[in-house]
Every structure is written in structure tokens, then in C-alpha cells.
Enzyme design. Structure first.
Site, PDB file in Angstrom:
ATOM      1  N   LYS A  16      -6.216  -2.758   5.731  1.00 56.05           N
ATOM      2  CA  LYS A  16      -7.650  -3.078   5.743  1.00 56.05           C
ATOM      3  C   LYS A  16      -7.853  -4.295   6.628  1.00 56.05           C
ATOM      4  CE  LYS A  16      -8.633  -1.815   0.929  1.00 56.05           C
ATOM      5  NZ  LYS A  16      -8.929  -2.384  -0.399  1.00 56.05           N
TER       6      LYS A  16
ATOM      7  N   SER B 264     -14.479  -5.808  -3.941  1.00 64.21           N
ATOM      8  CA  SER B 264     -14.553  -6.953  -3.022  1.00 64.21           C
ATOM      9  C   SER B 264     -15.500  -6.670  -1.858  1.00 64.21           C
ATOM     10  CB  SER B 264     -13.158  -7.290  -2.511  1.00 64.21           C
ATOM     11  OG  SER B 264     -12.327  -7.599  -3.598  1.00 64.21           O
TER      12      SER B 264
ATOM     13  N   ARG C 122     -11.160   1.216 -12.834  1.00 62.99           N
ATOM     14  CA  ARG C 122     -12.565   0.886 -13.153  1.00 62.99           C
ATOM     15  C   ARG C 122     -13.358   2.095 -13.593  1.00 62.99           C
ATOM     16  NH1 ARG C 122     -13.527  -1.402  -7.480  1.00 62.99           N
ATOM     17  NH2 ARG C 122     -11.938   0.207  -7.256  1.00 62.99           N
TER      18      ARG C 122
ATOM     19  N   HIS D  48     -11.133  -8.632 -11.202  1.00 62.11           N
ATOM     20  CA  HIS D  48      -9.666  -8.806 -11.123  1.00 62.11           C
ATOM     21  C   HIS D  48      -9.199  -9.754 -12.233  1.00 62.11           C
ATOM     22  CE1 HIS D  48     -10.417  -8.020  -6.613  1.00 62.11           C
ATOM     23  NE2 HIS D  48      -9.693  -7.009  -7.024  1.00 62.11           N
TER      24      HIS D  48
HETATM   25  N1  COA Z   1     -12.390  -5.571 -10.304  1.00 61.67           N
HETATM   26  C1  COA Z   1     -13.027  -5.577  -9.142  1.00 61.67           C
HETATM   27  N2  COA Z   1     -12.610  -4.917  -8.060  1.00 61.67           N
HETATM   28  C2  COA Z   1     -11.453  -4.224  -8.177  1.00 61.67           C
HETATM   29  C3  COA Z   1     -10.735  -4.167  -9.363  1.00 61.67           C
HETATM   30  C4  COA Z   1     -11.254  -4.878 -10.463  1.00 61.67           C
HETATM   31  N3  COA Z   1     -10.643  -4.884 -11.640  1.00 61.67           N
HETATM   32  N4  COA Z   1      -9.655  -3.398  -9.166  1.00 61.67           N
HETATM   33  C5  COA Z   1      -9.696  -2.979  -7.899  1.00 61.67           C
HETATM   34  N5  COA Z   1     -10.792  -3.477  -7.306  1.00 61.67           N
HETATM   35  C6  COA Z   1     -11.245  -3.235  -5.933  1.00 61.67           C
HETATM   36  C7  COA Z   1     -10.678  -4.215  -4.950  1.00 61.67           C
HETATM   37  O1  COA Z   1     -11.486  -5.367  -4.847  1.00 61.67           O
HETATM   38  C8  COA Z   1     -10.685  -3.422  -3.673  1.00 61.67           C
HETATM   39  O2  COA Z   1     -11.978  -3.468  -3.126  1.00 61.67           O
HETATM   40  P1  COA Z   1     -12.248  -3.250  -1.584  1.00 61.67           P
HETATM   41  O3  COA Z   1     -11.649  -1.940  -1.202  1.00 61.67           O
HETATM   42  O4  COA Z   1     -13.712  -3.253  -1.533  1.00 61.67           O
HETATM   43  O5  COA Z   1     -11.609  -4.412  -0.874  1.00 61.67           O
HETATM   44  C9  COA Z   1     -10.452  -1.989  -4.135  1.00 61.67           C
HETATM   45  O6  COA Z   1     -10.784  -1.965  -5.495  1.00 61.67           O
HETATM   46  C10 COA Z   1      -9.041  -1.541  -3.923  1.00 61.67           C
HETATM   47  O7  COA Z   1      -8.185  -2.317  -4.698  1.00 61.67           O
HETATM   48  P2  COA Z   1      -6.930  -3.131  -4.230  1.00 61.67           P
HETATM   49  O8  COA Z   1      -6.334  -3.637  -5.489  1.00 61.67           O
HETATM   50  O9  COA Z   1      -7.221  -4.153  -3.208  1.00 61.67           O
HETATM   51  O10 COA Z   1      -5.987  -2.043  -3.735  1.00 61.67           O
HETATM   52  P3  COA Z   1      -5.727  -1.418  -2.337  1.00 61.67           P
HETATM   53  O11 COA Z   1      -6.143  -0.029  -2.401  1.00 61.67           O
HETATM   54  O12 COA Z   1      -6.230  -2.266  -1.240  1.00 61.67           O
HETATM   55  O13 COA Z   1      -4.128  -1.425  -2.381  1.00 61.67           O
HETATM   56  C11 COA Z   1      -1.951  -2.342  -2.539  1.00 61.67           C
HETATM   57  C12 COA Z   1      -3.420  -2.596  -2.312  1.00 61.67           C
HETATM   58  C13 COA Z   1      -1.259  -3.621  -2.250  1.00 61.67           C
HETATM   59  C14 COA Z   1      -1.675  -1.961  -3.979  1.00 61.67           C
HETATM   60  C15 COA Z   1      -1.454  -1.173  -1.658  1.00 61.67           C
HETATM   61  O14 COA Z   1      -2.009  -1.327  -0.369  1.00 61.67           O
HETATM   62  C16 COA Z   1       0.045  -1.205  -1.528  1.00 61.67           C
HETATM   63  O15 COA Z   1       0.741  -0.851  -2.447  1.00 61.67           O
HETATM   64  N6  COA Z   1       0.533  -1.625  -0.373  1.00 61.67           N
HETATM   65  C17 COA Z   1       1.946  -1.768  -0.096  1.00 61.67           C
HETATM   66  C18 COA Z   1       2.508  -0.563   0.604  1.00 61.67           C
HETATM   67  C19 COA Z   1       3.124   0.352  -0.399  1.00 61.67           C
HETATM   68  O16 COA Z   1       3.912  -0.005  -1.219  1.00 61.67           O
HETATM   69  N7  COA Z   1       2.740   1.623  -0.284  1.00 61.67           N
HETATM   70  C20 COA Z   1       3.205   2.634  -1.175  1.00 61.67           C
HETATM   71  C21 COA Z   1       2.278   2.782  -2.340  1.00 61.67           C
HETATM   72  S1  COA Z   1       2.021   4.481  -2.588  1.00 61.67           S
END
Ligand code: COA
Length: 164
Positions: free
Chosen positions: A41, A128, A90, A17
Site C-alpha cells: 500500500k 485507516s 470487523r 486497533h
Molecule cells: N479497527 C480499525 N481499522 C482496522 C481494524 C480495526 N480493528 N482492523 C483492520 N483495520 C483496517 C486497517 O486500518 C486497514 O485499513 P486501510 O486498508 O484503510 O489502511 C485495513 O483494515 C487492513 O488492515 P491491516 O491490518 O492494515 O492489514 P493489511 O491488509 O494491510 O495487511 C499485513 C497487513 C501486514 C497483515 C499483511 O500485509 C502481511 O501479512 N504482510 C506480510 C507479507 C506476508 O506475510 N504475506 C503472506 C500473508 S498471506
């Protein structure tokens, strides 16, 4: 002044990140790293802990602010005056999900642009969940997380005492 948000679960923040944040600060005037309160989650760390770990990990980053949000990511972007949403890409496996989210977010708010940034290849396999799993079984995660995250993981999963 171009301000963007970088939303995520950050449970916990990893060096993958931070690699994305390093790239974003090169491109934009302000980067708001924002923790999703309800990403669907079950989190190991509370929102407050995740925000605290991000703040500590990003000390000295003058263009970065850390906050949290509930609800739609595009609404938060509008509330803080951001013009874009940063996401990390990624590997090809991330693409479909990110593409779908980007198009839905564009439908919801046409003036907010999603920007996908690629982290360094050394972080392509990192997420993560892997960090939490490794830490739970006392694998060495020091190379993938900042000192504060390492400390907090050790508190959650205290190292076994010899003989126990
Ligand atoms: N390095 C390491 N890990 C990374 C990474 C990076 N550069 N980029 C992403 N990841 C990993 C994260 O650690 C996470 O891992 P995990 O699933 O093991 O915990 C995974 O990739 C998913 O990434 P994350 O950034 O946490 O995204 P998410 O899929 O949980 O989505 C939001 C989070 C906030 C973007 C999404 O839930 C959201 O937009 N929520 C609000 C509701 C909304 O607006 N919905 C409409 C959107 S269509």
C-alpha cells in the site's frame, strides 16, 4: 509465556486497533504490535512515524511492544518467538480475506496460530483510509484516534486559515 504479534499497516493506528490490543493483552503475556514495512500500500506516514504514533498511543501498556518488519509475517512471528498472529475481524466483509491469510500463514508455518478478535461494534466501520480521508478534508476525527495521531494528522493536513 504466550507471546503474539499483531501485524498491520497502521497508517495511522485508530481506536479500533487499540480496542483489539486491549482484548489481546487480556489473553496473552506479551503483544508485539508490528508495522508492516511493505504491505503493498502507499502509506501517508513513514514506518518510523507509524511506529512512533503506536508507541505514544500505547504508553503505559506494560505487556505491549512495538516494532516493524519486512517480509513474511510468519517469519517475523518466529523471529520474535510468537506463537500466534492477532488480526481484527470487523465485519463479515473482512472474513474472506482474513480466512485466506490465516490458511496461507498456517501452510507456511503450521505452529503459528491466527487468532481473530472482534472489536467493539462502535469501530466496525472504521479503517485507516476513512481516517486519512476525513482528516484531509478537515473532518473531525478526534473521537476515533489518540491525541498523538490527531496531532500528526493536523501536521500533514494543516487546518485552513480563515479567509484562505
Ligand atoms: N479497527 C480499525 N481499522 C482496522 C481494524 C480495526 N480493528 N482492523 C483492520 N483495520 C483496517 C486497517 O486500518 C486497514 O485499513 P486501510 O486498508 O484503510 O489502511 C485495513 O483494515 C487492513 O488492515 P491491516 O491490518 O492494515 O492489514 P493489511 O491488509 O494491510 O495487511 C499485513 C497487513 C501486514 C497483515 C499483511 O500485509 C502481511 O501479512 N504482510 C506480510 C507479507 C506476508 O506475510 N504475506 C503472506 C500473508 S498471506
Amino acid at each position: 509465556m504466550a507471546k503474539v504479534i499483531y501485524p498491520g499497516t497502521f497508517d495511522p493506528v485508530t481506536k479500533g486497533h487499540i480496542d483489539i490490543i486491549d482484548r489481546a493483552v487480556e489473553l496473552f503475556d506479551e503483544v508485539i504490535v508490528t508495522v508492516a514495512k511493505n504491505p503493498g500500500k502507499t502509506a501517508l506516514f513513514s514506518v518510523e512515524e507509524r511506529v512512533e504514533m503506536l508507541k505514544e498511543s500505547l504508553k503505559g501498556y506494560e505487556k505491549v511492544r512495538v516494532d516493524s518488519f519486512d517480509g513474511l509475517v510468519v517469519d517475523h512471528a518466529k523471529n520474535v518467538g510468537a506463537v500466534g498472529i492477532i488480526r481484527g475481524l470487523r465485519a463479515v466483509s473482512d472474513f474472506e480475506y482474513e480466512f485466506q491469510m490465516a490458511l496461507m500463514n498456517r501452510k507456511l508455518a503450521g505452529d503459528i496460530t491466527t487468532i481473530l478478535l472482534m472489536p467493539h461494534a462502535r469501530y466496525t466501520y472504521l479503517n485507516s483510509t476513512i481516517i486519512r480521508n476525513l482528516a484531509q478534508f478537515h473532518g473531525n476525527v478526534a473521537e476515533f484516534v489518540t491525541p498523538i495521531v490527531l496531532k500528526k494528522l493536523n501536521e500533514k493536513f494543516p487546518p485552513k486559515k480563515k479567509g484562505s
